[in-house]
Design an enzyme around this catalytic site. Structure first.
Site, short mmCIF file in Angstrom:
data_model
loop_
_atom_site.label_atom_id
_atom_site.label_comp_id
_atom_site.label_asym_id
_atom_site.label_seq_id
_atom_site.Cartn_x
_atom_site.Cartn_y
_atom_site.Cartn_z
N CYS A 48 0.90 -1.20 0.06
CA CYS A 48 -0.06 -0.08 -0.04
C CYS A 48 0.78 1.24 0.11
O CYS A 48 1.62 1.38 0.81
CB CYS A 48 -0.83 0.10 1.06
SG CYS A 48 -1.51 1.41 1.92
N CYS A 51 0.33 3.85 2.60
CA CYS A 51 0.95 3.47 4.05
C CYS A 51 2.33 3.99 4.12
O CYS A 51 3.07 4.13 5.09
CB CYS A 51 0.98 1.71 4.15
SG CYS A 51 -0.79 1.21 3.97
#
Ligand SMILES: *[C@@H]1O[C@H](CO)[C@@H](O)[C@H](O)[C@H]1NC(C)=O
Ligand SMILES: *[C@@H]1O[C@H](CO)[C@@H](O)[C@H](O)[C@H]1NC(C)=O
Ligand SMILES: *[C@@H]1O[C@H](CO)[C@@H](O)[C@H](O)[C@H]1NC(C)=O
Ligand SMILES: *[C@@H]1O[C@H](CO)[C@@H](O)[C@H](O)[C@H]1NC(C)=O
Ligand SMILES: *[C@@H]1O[C@H](CO)[C@@H](O)[C@H](O)[C@H]1NC(C)=O
Length: 425
Positions: A48, A51
């Protein structure tokens, strides 16, 4: 003066301890943590990108909270490895940000900025309802917050209702209590106890008969009458049931017309507060990505638009809005139904929106690398398959906010989906 070698040593120590401020948590966390510990946790996934952007911010947050002496512990967990833990926290999207206090979990839904997250940690980490013991404390709080939600008076049934509203809404805003003496003299309250919201240089008093449920009222009234609005704020405003009147302006340097549009909305918000604040929030939005996605075309900037967040509908002014009267006519036209709502979240709209989002995503690929674009997406089959895939994914009943599925799409889609999902719950 520090010796050079010491400085080196110091920075090594600082570095080591900075990462030590964020603990890596695994499935055993719920068993091993002490009972009364307060935790701020992010769940991430290795693939991700958002993230990865959050990671340095998260470490800053860890060291900042430590240096402030905050009781909040900071942790992170790879949700793809620690399935049990992420299930326990009902993690559905990455990066998920949550807090755990006295066994209760709190979801963060604001912008992924250091300030936003630190504010959240401070709110949840401290008392649910903060006491303001003196006029000085009240004024200090006024200077720090643009909205103050205050219970005034002794213990009562209303206080219990206030506390239970706070339990739910503390994720969004602070709650305070004080005695009559701690308020400025010019604040006149007809009776005690009372719940008062101070904002916009004035205050509004809760009236159960007129305003209905206290929690819903706080949720409606917890935004200023005119403010900068981003997609996170819109998401939060969705629950209020009010329409949002926006001047959409450029992101950085504003042209003269943009400034005029902003000023117009601000003036109407202030001058006609009494008449309109029950139905509308006013504000301005920088950048048009979100609005383009909603309207499904490029809007010319600057522009005015009104949003109904309950159904993804929007209203456009029938002609140019140059004066206060034009803007008032627009508001009245929407209220009396003479201006039609466009958009919405019907099935046809949703399909059109999916097609629009795919188009927006694919157009730059085709224009920058046509050959690659053709190789990748040229086959109509691919497009149809993509559409089918998205149709299945973008169902409001399937709560699928992970950015695996939508990283491909325009960023605004994610928020629209959230607003819709919220409404259909
Ligand atoms: C947090 O939000 C997600 C939806 O985004 C929801 O599924 C989950 O239940 C929420 N968790 C808590 C603890 O409220
Ligand atoms: C508190 O809330 C309950 C329902 O939630 C309501 O019936 C009651 O009138 C409220 N009391 C006060 C004093 O606001
Ligand atoms: C009360 O007076 C102070 C100045 O003493 C002023 O700043 C504030 O706006 C006033 N509040 C209200 C609600 O009139
Ligand atoms: C909101 O409205 C009040 C008066 O109704 C006004 O004094 C205040 O300036 C307004 N606030 C903003 C931010 O426009
Ligand atoms: C906004 O949408 C909701 C839900 O569809 C609807 O009930 C409401 O009437 C709409 N408001 C306006 C002003 O159109």
């Amino acid at each position: 003066m520090l010796h050079r070698r010491n400085v080196g040593l110091l920075s090594v120590l600082l570095f080591a301890s900075a990462s030590a401020f964020v603990e890596e948590l695994d499935n055993s966390f719920m068993k091993t943590k002490a009972k009364d510990e307060i935790w701020l946790i992010t769940f991430y996934a290795p693939w991700c990108t958002m993230c990865k952007h959050l990671d340095p911010v998260w470490h800053q947050i860890g060291s900042e909270l430590k240096s402030l002496g905050s009781p909040v512990n900071v942790g992170q967990s790879d949700a793809t490895v620690n399935n049990d833990l992420s299930k326990e926290f009902r993690v559905r999207n990455y990066p998920a940000i949550l807090m755990l206090k006295k066994g209760v979990k709190y979801n963060y839904s604001g912008p992924r900025t250091k300030e936003g997250i630190l504010d959240f940690a401070d709110r949840i980490g401290g008392p649910l309802v903060r006491s303001l013991y003196s006029l000085q404390l009240f004024q200090h709080a006024m200077s720090r917050h643009n909205i103050l939600i205050v219970y005034v008076g002794a213990t009562s049934q209303l206080k219990e209702n206030f506390t239970s509203a706070a339990e739910e809404l503390i994720v969004h805003t602070y709650f305070f209590s004080c005695s009559r003496d701690a308020l400025p003299k010019n604040v006149s309250l007809p009776s005690l106890p009372a719940v008062v919201i101070f904002k916009d240089g004035t205050f509004v008093i809760y009236n159960e008969e007129r305003d209905g449920d206290l929690k819903m009222w706080v949720n409606r009234e917890r935004f200023p009458n005119y403010s900068k609005i981003d997609s996170y704020t819109l998401y939060a405003m969705g629950e209020s049931g009010k329409l949002v009147v926006l001047a959409v302006v450029q992101e950085k340097i504003l042209c003269e017309q943009s400034l005029r549009y902003k000023a117009l909305v601000e003036r109407v918000a202030a001058d006609h507060r009494e008449a309109y604040n029950r139905n509308f929030y006013f504000g301005f939005m920088e950048g048009s990505d979100y609005i383009n996605g909603l309207v499904m075309s490029e809007v010319t900037m600057p522009t005015f638009i009104m949003l109904n967040l309950s159904n993804d509908g929007y209203f456009l002014p029938p002609g140019a809005l140059e004066t206060e009267q034009h803007l008032l006519d627009f508001l009245d036209g929407v209220l009396d139904g003479s201006i039609q709502c466009q958009g919405g979240n019907g099935v046809g709209q949703r399909v059109r929106r999916i097609i629009y989002d795919v188009k927006v995503t694919l157009t730059p690929i085709f224009s920058q690398a046509p050959l690659l674009g053709c190789a990748l997406f040229g086959l109509p089959l691919t497009i149809i398959a993509t559409l089918c895939y998205l149709c299945c994914r973008v169902q409001p009943t399937v709560n699928d906010d992970d950015d695996q599925g939508i990283a491909l799409l325009a960023p605004s889609l994610q928020h629209r989906k959230k607003i819709r999902n919220k409404k259909s719950d």
